[in-house]
Design an enzyme around this catalytic site. Structure first.
Site, PDB file in Angstrom:
ATOM      1  NE  ARG A   1      61.166  53.456  48.429  1.00 26.39           N
ATOM      2  CZ  ARG A   1      62.344  52.728  47.640  1.00 26.39           C
ATOM      3  NH1 ARG A   1      62.543  53.245  46.358  1.00 26.39           N
ATOM      4  NH2 ARG A   1      63.113  52.094  48.491  1.00 26.39           N
TER       5      ARG A   1
ATOM      6  NE  ARG B   1      58.257  55.848  37.372  1.00 30.68           N
ATOM      7  CZ  ARG B   1      59.077  54.954  38.305  1.00 30.68           C
ATOM      8  NH1 ARG B   1      58.210  54.803  39.737  1.00 30.68           N
ATOM      9  NH2 ARG B   1      60.000  54.184  37.872  1.00 30.68           N
ATOM     10  CB  VAL B   2      59.069  59.905  43.826  1.00 31.57           C
ATOM     11  CG1 VAL B   2      59.227  61.354  43.553  1.00 31.57           C
ATOM     12  CG2 VAL B   2      58.115  59.259  44.649  1.00 31.57           C
ATOM     13  N   GLY B   3      60.698  57.345  41.710  1.00 32.45           N
ATOM     14  CA  GLY B   3      60.946  56.000  41.806  1.00 32.45           C
ATOM     15  C   GLY B   3      62.534  55.626  41.190  1.00 32.45           C
TER      16      GLY B   3
ATOM     17  CG  HIS C   1      41.382  49.757  40.655  1.00 32.32           C
ATOM     18  ND1 HIS C   1      40.715  50.179  39.426  1.00 32.32           N
ATOM     19  CD2 HIS C   1      41.543  48.396  40.204  1.00 32.32           C
ATOM     20  CE1 HIS C   1      40.456  49.141  38.691  1.00 32.32           C
ATOM     21  NE2 HIS C   1      40.871  48.318  39.051  1.00 32.32           N
TER      22      HIS C   1
ATOM     23  N   GLY D   1      56.383  53.421  43.191  1.00 29.68           N
ATOM     24  CA  GLY D   1      55.675  52.155  42.645  1.00 29.68           C
ATOM     25  C   GLY D   1      55.301  51.265  43.989  1.00 29.68           C
TER      26      GLY D   1
ATOM     27  CB  SER E   1      68.285  51.751  42.358  1.00 36.24           C
ATOM     28  OG  SER E   1      67.593  51.113  41.120  1.00 36.24           O
ATOM     29  CG  ASP E   2      69.937  48.765  38.494  1.00 35.44           C
ATOM     30  OD1 ASP E   2      70.025  48.321  37.355  1.00 35.44           O
ATOM     31  OD2 ASP E   2      68.579  49.176  38.746  1.00 35.44           O
TER      32      ASP E   2
ATOM     33  CD  GLU F   1      56.625  51.914  36.995  1.00 35.42           C
ATOM     34  OE1 GLU F   1      56.612  50.722  37.289  1.00 35.42           O
ATOM     35  OE2 GLU F   1      57.607  52.515  36.938  1.00 35.42           O
TER      36      GLU F   1
END
Length: 239
Positions: free
Chosen positions: A25, A88-90, A5, A21, A204-205, A182
């Site tokens: 980005r 992780r940045v999401g 991968h 993710g 974000s929401d 995640e």
């Protein structure tokens, strides 16, 4: 050497990798925040880049959506490319009324409805937590940047379109700051293979109010989150 991968070689990745993710980005982060950038992975469109931030070698690569996808990439980065820390940045959705749109959440732990950590932990509960020093450095970086970050537990869901709306009441009761897909998996992989991990999310929401950030708002707050992650790496180097 390359894995199924990731088509990179040992040394192509830094010891610290930021992971959003979305691979596009990841490209945006590399082009906006890093210098001397080069592409190190493009298998299945999961773009990865290595560059420098204030002279410090750092990599950034997408991990896809959900625990199965992020688990593949984080495992291979750790075991095949010598990565020691993953951030992780999401994005995440809020369930508590005191958590607002655009808040930055530092995930010190992650609950989940996935069985992935029970599989690796002989069917027992595993406390999926971030590395303490990485949490502390992120908190300190946020303060230095003037960002009022929240610190607490996330919930990593297997289903994006969940049929169980009552579960949000339970999450709120237990103080969950945000829902994403995640963190619990990444923390489990890091524990299994001897690495360190942290998740930083932007709200974000809002699941309760159905509010959503605009594209412009997401970009501005997203940049705050990335700065926190990058500056936390520099703080970690001073330890």
């Amino acid at each position: 050497m390359a894995t199924p991968h990731i088509n990179a070689e040992m040394g192509d990745f830094a010891d610290v990798v930021l992971m959003p993710g979305d691979p596009l980005r990841a490209k945006h982060i590399a082009e906006t925040f890093l210098e001397d950038v080069r592409e190190v992975n493009n298998v299945r469109g999961m773009l990865g880049f290595t560059g420098t931030y204030k002279g410090r070698k750092i990599s950034v690569m997408g991990h896809g959506m959900g625990i199965p996808s992020c688990s593949i990439y984080t495992k291979e980065l750790i075991t095949d490319f010598g990565v020691k820390k993953i951030i992780r940045v999401g994005s995440c959705g809020a369930v508590r009324m005191d958590v607002k749109l655009r808040d930055v959440v530092i995930g010190m732990g992650a609950c989940t409805d996935s069985k992935v950590n029970r599989i690796r932990f002989k069917d027992h509960d595993f406390a999926a937590i971030a590395d303490f020093d990485m949490v502390r450095n992120a908190v300190d970086a946020a303060k230095a940047l003037g960002v009022d970050a929240r610190v607490g537990n996330l919930f990593s869901a297997d289903l994006f379109y969940s049929p169980d709306g009552d579960m949000f009441d339970v999450m709120e009761k237990y103080g969950i700051l945000g829902v994403e897909m995640e963190a619990a998996g990444i923390y489990g992989v890091a524990a299994e293979f001897g690495a360190k991990a942290l998740t930083i999310c932007t709200v974000s929401d809002h699941i309760r109010t159905h509010e959503q950030t605009t594209a412009a708002e997401r970009q501005t707050t997203f940049n705050d989150m990335i700065k926190i992650a990058l500056e936390s790496v520099l703080l970690g180097d001073k330890e």
